[in-house]
Design an enzyme around this catalytic site. Sequence first.
Site, mmCIF file in Angstrom:
data_model
loop_
_atom_site.group_PDB
_atom_site.id
_atom_site.type_symbol
_atom_site.label_atom_id
_atom_site.label_comp_id
_atom_site.label_asym_id
_atom_site.label_seq_id
_atom_site.Cartn_x
_atom_site.Cartn_y
_atom_site.Cartn_z
ATOM 1 N N ARG A 144 8.490 16.469 -2.683
ATOM 2 C CA ARG A 144 8.305 16.954 -3.781
ATOM 3 C C ARG A 144 8.506 18.635 -3.813
ATOM 4 O O ARG A 144 8.394 19.044 -5.060
ATOM 5 C CB ARG A 144 7.103 16.478 -4.595
ATOM 6 C CG ARG A 144 7.050 14.983 -5.017
ATOM 7 C CD ARG A 144 6.233 14.680 -5.999
ATOM 8 N NE ARG A 144 6.502 13.124 -5.914
ATOM 9 C CZ ARG A 144 5.547 12.168 -5.249
ATOM 10 N NH1 ARG A 144 4.571 12.453 -4.513
ATOM 11 N NH2 ARG A 144 5.722 10.827 -5.605
ATOM 12 N N ASP B 203 -4.663 -0.818 -9.478
ATOM 13 C CA ASP B 203 -3.988 0.271 -9.087
ATOM 14 C C ASP B 203 -3.412 1.008 -10.099
ATOM 15 O O ASP B 203 -2.259 1.493 -10.233
ATOM 16 C CB ASP B 203 -2.772 -0.568 -8.333
ATOM 17 C CG ASP B 203 -2.044 0.785 -7.393
ATOM 18 O OD1 ASP B 203 -2.547 1.358 -6.923
ATOM 19 O OD2 ASP B 203 -0.774 0.560 -7.363
#
Length: 573
Positions: free
Chosen positions: A151, A343
């Site tokens: 990123r 999650d």
Amino acid sequence: MRVFRLSPWPVALACALAAVPLAAQEIQGQRARGGPPMILKAPNVTQEMLNAAHGQNANWLHTNGGYEQQRYYAGNQINAGNVRRLRPAFMFQTEVKESMETAPIVVDGIMYMTTSFNHVYALDAKTGQQFWHYKHKMGPITTFCCGPNNRGVAIEGGTLFMGTLDAKLVALDARTGQLLWETQIADPEKGYSETMAPTVVENKVLIGTNGGEYGIRGFVKAYDSRDGKLLWTFYTIPEKGHEGVWAENDATGRHMKRDIAAEKQALARDSNFYQTLGGGVWMNPAVDLRTRTIFFVVGNPSPDLYGAERPGDNLYTDSMVAVDLDTGQYKWHSQYIAHDVWDLDAVSPPILVDVKDASGRMVPGVIHGGKTGHVYVHDRATGRLIRFSEAMIPQENMWVLPTQQGARMLPGANGGVEWSPMAFHPRHRLAYALNLHQPMTYHVEEAKYPGGKLWLGGAFKVIEGEQQWGRLAAVDIDTGKVAWKFDTEQPLIGGALATGGDLVFYGEGNGYIRALHARTGQKLWEFNCGAGANAMPVSYMVDGKQYVAMGCGGNTQLDFKRGNTMVVFSLPD
């Protein structure tokens, strides 16, 4: 919309190849004669420049614009009145045709961008001309979730910093691309990897870790930017106290259907699972230099869905955490979901901004866009939750427990707001959040620690035939109300950018890069770049002209079309 043809404009090309072998580290483009131009003057990014990055218009010095992470560019040369004239200034194609989630940084007319598999390119930010190209020499083992992404880089002085898929931190000379030093952050055989961009502040390089799906013990570490020596470590899983307060409700007050009595019995039998409890840190911390505090969010526990292996609240997973910048000492935490078995971890980076408290008084705040579909607003000093927004996307059957057959719940495991960073517009007091709507069923199965291999304890499955879509929601952070929303055909993953020209830029998996009116959400402009626009847009200025840049390489996690292009836009002369 006008259809822009690329032939009249200069395009800087490097051969577009499928994922290339990474057997060797290589620097390209440094010949003094007969080759691409060199960077003649070494960049020199001072701490004062990094501190003030949020308030200037020339450079883009941090992944998210500044230590505050507001992703706001104050310039207004490109604005709601003229954005319809925006067109490509150049396109740069990399050697790596794979998922692109990068946010380039720009320093005095030089752009530094990364790709999957840890390539770094230095480009002329005005023309796209390549100065140099670095390929990381990857170790023999890489273990990573959700794509081989990177990123971005951080910069200090004349040095760039990047985390790697084989869990290293590398330092590069920003003028030449030469490797200066590297250090091993963690063991990739145990599931550790790095996809986040580091944050550098006062000779400290801050970086977290991936691996919550593999049974790692999460952390944030600080390294000396001059030599790579470790300065401090904060573990997101404490050795003692990870059981927490046995919370029955989530941060919004909804009951989570936990069997706390059974969990306490299990904890009495074994409390020594902290080394494999997960808690990765996916995205950059925000930095408050006044209070010497960093703020970051922590991902899911391991295994993701089988909670019997990890009784208790599983601190500090699914939490925002504040620690001391200089020592890494704990200051506070606020947990969104205790004992998460869905999650729905915290991943989108925090934003520092003053907010209205319950009495209407402005106080320093920190906000976060959750996978739950809420924007959470905290008091920065204490972590106290001041408010949470209206649900930005549909919620259903929260918090139904996973079953072997599969239990339906919305949001699905991708969100809400995934890792996608929000943007904030200070004039409109709006936060812009990219959301996913993916109906899923949650399936659980018994699963013991597999030794650094994928450890989900079940599965979350997209429901075949049910529509999936995305929504960019603008949230008033002082009231929690959704001011407007813009729906898209596909789930949204990437990042948002707000500008002083009353614009919000973002991209979609179908290749469209769009500009919406920051106050109303009206679509003002779009351009299709030919591959998934799932990176993080940035803006900068060179020679008095404003540019907007967006990576178009698709996304592994949602399987959007792959590409290899950084597309940079400007207004015609």
